[in-house]
Enzyme design. Structure first.
Site, PDB file in Angstrom:
ATOM      1  N   GLY A 187       0.805  -1.072   0.041  1.00 45.15           N
ATOM      2  CA  GLY A 187       0.147   0.028   0.096  1.00 45.15           C
ATOM      3  C   GLY A 187       0.797   1.431  -0.022  1.00 45.15           C
ATOM      4  O   GLY A 187       0.432   2.310  -0.714  1.00 45.15           O
ATOM      5  N   ASP A 188       1.753   1.157   0.829  1.00 40.24           N
ATOM      6  CA  ASP A 188       2.703   2.312   0.768  1.00 40.24           C
ATOM      7  C   ASP A 188       3.509   2.785  -0.509  1.00 40.24           C
ATOM      8  O   ASP A 188       3.434   3.813  -0.942  1.00 40.24           O
ATOM      9  CB  ASP A 188       3.897   2.278   1.741  1.00 40.24           C
ATOM     10  CG  ASP A 188       3.310   1.694   3.015  1.00 40.24           C
ATOM     11  OD1 ASP A 188       2.375   2.267   3.401  1.00 40.24           O
ATOM     12  OD2 ASP A 188       3.943   0.890   3.704  1.00 40.24           O
TER      13      ASP A 188
END
Length: 307
Positions: free
Chosen positions: A250-251
């Site tokens: 996600g990052d």
């Protein structure tokens, strides 16, 4: 310049154990020790994609020293505030059981130490980008992200917030450039279950109505959805590949989106780059390299669905 903030960085101890058994002595067969925290992950992938950035945040004790050391060895720029007491957390992540983690609490951050960070952030200039990502120590007020954006209001800074619950909701009145909940986090805000891409759209739009300019929703195996500030809706199925390591995916999506936007200022391109970076990290032992992102992008760019 892009700045990332990680309030609660960590040393991530990533292990593999054959035949793990509760109540028994288990021995690792593979292990890694990496600097962790959502902002640091964003900084790492941005650097890999050629986007200059500086990682900000707090570190404490011998673990904090090790985090800074390892960040430096990776070639990342950082400017952390050193806390006088406590120690930065260690997170244990078990690769054989996807999503199984034991995360430390992190040190207490005093008000005067928080003020030092706010003073650093007030030096940002028009056109800079600020990424606020991840959790905060439990002793800190959930208004901290909002407090930061309030201090920076009107300075022409692009704010990106990757957080959950009240941390996220509190910032919406300051019209962040981008928020990136996943479908479960978005659903939790509205007490609904969001299982497919079409389900996500009306609730992402509600987040825009509350103030978010662009809403990027990650959905793991279901792909992703972007509602941009012009009213366009983009969808992508999940790229094909073997899931190797979901940590930081996600990052990486946030970093890929930012890299795409800062390069071309085109939302479709940014969306494709975000999905490509997130998937490339998921398909890799470590956070994605530029070459890995570009390889996924070649397939992703032909799959965009317009709604």
């Amino acid at each position: 310049m892009v700045y990332t903030v990680t309030f609660n960085p960590s040393l991530d101890y990533i292990i593999s154990v054959d035949g793990f058994q509760l109540g028994k002595t288990n021995r690792t067969v593979k292990e890694q020790m990496l600097p962790g925290g959502k902002g640091i992950n964003v900084s790492t992938v941005l650097k890999n994609l050629g986007i200059p950035n500086t990682a900000l945040g707090f570190c404490a004790g011998f673990t904090g020293e090790e985090i800074e050391k390892r960040i430096g060895e990776m070639g990342l720029n950082s400017d952390f505030i050193h806390l006088e007491s406590g120690y930065s957390r260690i997170n244990v992540k078990m690769k054989d059981f996807d999503g199984t983690e034991i995360n430390g609490q992190g040190p207490d951050i005093r008000s005067e130490e928080t003020e030092k960070l706010l003073q650093k952030l007030e030096k940002l200039e028009e056109g800079d980008t600020l990424v606020l990502a991840g959790s905060i120590p439990k002793t800190m007020s959930e208004s901290i992200y909002r407090d930061i954006l309030r201090r920076l209001e009107g300075q022409g800074i692009l704010a990106v917030v990757d957080a959950t619950g009240e941390l996220l909701l509190n910032v919406l009145e300051y019209r962040p450039f981008l928020i990136k909940p996943n479908n479960h986090e978005l659903g939790a805000i509205f007490n609904v279950k969001l299982e497919n891409r079409e389900d996500v759209v009306p609730y992402a739009r509600k987040m825009q109505e509350k103030g978010a300019r662009n809403v990027l929703v990650s959905m793991a195996g279901q792909g992703a959805v972007l509602l941009d500030e012009t009213g366009e809706v983009y969808m992508l199925p999940a790229p094909k590949g073997e899931l190797v390591n979901a940590v930081g995916a996600g990052d990486s999506m946030v970093a890929g989106f930012l890299a795409g936007w800062l390069t071309k200022e085109d939302y479709e391109y940014a969306f494709c780059m975000g999905v490509s970076a997130g998937s490339a990290s998921a398909f890799s032992e470590n956070l994605a390299t530029k070459e890995e992102v570009e390889e996924v992008y070649r397939h992703v760019k032909q799959s965009v669905i317009y709604r």
